[in-house]
Design an enzyme around this catalytic site. Structure first.
Site, short mmCIF file in Angstrom:
data_model
loop_
_atom_site.label_atom_id
_atom_site.label_comp_id
_atom_site.label_asym_id
_atom_site.label_seq_id
_atom_site.Cartn_x
_atom_site.Cartn_y
_atom_site.Cartn_z
N GLU A 183 0.82 -1.21 0.00
CA GLU A 183 0.00 0.00 0.00
C GLU A 183 0.86 1.26 0.00
OE1 GLU A 183 -3.11 0.48 -0.46
OE2 GLU A 183 -3.71 -1.62 -0.49
N TYR B 173 -7.24 5.61 4.74
CA TYR B 173 -7.35 4.64 3.64
C TYR B 173 -6.43 3.45 3.86
CZ TYR B 173 -6.14 2.24 -0.58
OH TYR B 173 -5.86 1.24 -1.46
N ASP C 122 -9.99 5.38 -1.82
CA ASP C 122 -8.90 5.96 -2.60
C ASP C 122 -9.52 6.68 -3.79
OD1 ASP C 122 -9.72 3.90 -4.24
OD2 ASP C 122 -7.69 3.23 -4.73
N CYS D 212 -14.83 1.56 -14.14
CA CYS D 212 -15.35 2.92 -13.91
C CYS D 212 -14.18 3.91 -13.99
CB CYS D 212 -16.04 2.99 -12.55
SG CYS D 212 -17.10 4.44 -12.34
N CYS E 88 -19.34 1.27 -18.96
CA CYS E 88 -20.62 1.12 -18.26
C CYS E 88 -21.36 -0.15 -18.65
CB CYS E 88 -21.50 2.34 -18.51
SG CYS E 88 -20.81 3.89 -17.87
N CYS F 163 -20.36 -3.02 -16.41
CA CYS F 163 -20.29 -2.74 -14.97
C CYS F 163 -21.36 -3.52 -14.21
CB CYS F 163 -20.46 -1.25 -14.71
SG CYS F 163 -20.35 -0.83 -12.95
N CYS G 91 -26.72 2.40 -10.55
CA CYS G 91 -25.85 3.57 -10.71
C CYS G 91 -26.64 4.83 -11.01
CB CYS G 91 -24.84 3.32 -11.84
SG CYS G 91 -23.71 4.70 -12.10
#
Length: 277
Positions: A27, A111, A129, A184, A191, A194, A200
């Site tokens: 990370e 985060y 994030d 995304c 889309c 997705c 959405c």
């Protein structure tokens, strides 16, 4: 990605702490650095410092030499500082909850604490994030200043709701990050593929913009009904054309600051010498 491993509920405390160390290193390396760049650095790092004790026993010159090329060297220094603190004060293990991890370890924010503790310790804590921020802004059709406290509070609450009572919160968080990264996307979001399209708000809003509904009507003798968009105190007015890429709202650019600099030069002469201040 070498730091990705399936969650194993049979792991004991020491093994989970080792997973937390591995996720922590990944990370921190991934901050402002692309995955493809990080992978070879991560592999070399884990070969040199396979455990947090190995890292704590090292020195800054060795750490920086291994980090060379990744940039933002303060990240490497904080890793070394954090490893030493964990060994000297925390029994050689990273804290097993996000609150303590954020409070006690240098360089770990909300985060990173959420990512480490959800993946390694199976704690139901959220992550937010840039990828998840964009994904949830579109999912909620949240058109508001992206860095405003109200906006971030809403997005953190949404991220928390998605992992609440989850059996595998680390998998959920990693899936959200990957969905934002690969589907995304900032430009040209996919889309059609997705899995969240049915829920959405950005996708529904795009269709609504093509065929705007009639304004709500009040009963005879009553005051006109307000538009729900006008009632919202968080969101800005939506543009007429609103493809999913209008979300999240673009951050307002600060105007260049005008400055006036005044410089004074003092000269002193003596014989053939000249001195300046």
């Amino acid at each position: 990605m070498p730091w990705r491993k399936p969650y194993d509920p049979t792991l004991g405390p020491a093994e989970r702490a080792q997973r937390a160390y591995e996720v922590w290193i990944s990370e921190i390396m991934l901050q402002q650095t692309q995955v493809a760049t990080v992978i070879p650095y991560y592999n070399r790092w884990m070969a040199r410092f396979p455990t947090i004790n190995d890292l704590a026993a090292s020195d800054i010159d060795t750490v920086n030499a291994l980090w060379k090329g990744l940039g933002y060297y303060s990240r490497a220094a904080r890793l070394l500082q954090g490893a030493r603190k964990a060994v000297e004060e925390l029994g050689g293990r990273l804290p097993d909850n996000a609150g303590d991890l954020e409070a006690k370890m240098p360089g770990i924010g909300r985060y990173s604490a959420g990512a480490i503790c959800s993946i390694a310790y199976n704690q139901c804590v959220p992550v937010l994030d840039g990828n998840v921020h964009r994904l949830l802004s579109r999912l909620l059709a949240l058109y508001a200043p992206p860095k405003a406290k109200q906006t971030l509070d809403i997005l953190w609450a949404a991220a928390a709701a998605l992992v609440e009572d989850s059996a595998r919160p680390g998998d959920v968080n990693q899936a959200l990050i990957e969905l934002g990264s690969t589907v995304c996307k900032v430009r040209d979001p996919q889309c059609g593929s997705c899995p969240l399209r049915a829920w959405c708000g950005a996708s529904r809003g795009e269709k609504a913009a093509e065929e705007p509904p009639s304004p709500p009507r009040a009963a005879a003798g009553e005051a006109p009904l307000p538009d729900v968009e006008d009632m919202c105190t968080v969101c800005a007015p939506l543009p007429a054309a609103r493809p999913p890429t209008v979300f999240p709202m673009k951050a307002a650019r600060k105007k260049p600051r005008e400055e006036l600099d005044v410089v004074h030069v003092v000269e002193w002469r003596h014989a053939d010498e000249r001195w300046f201040l």
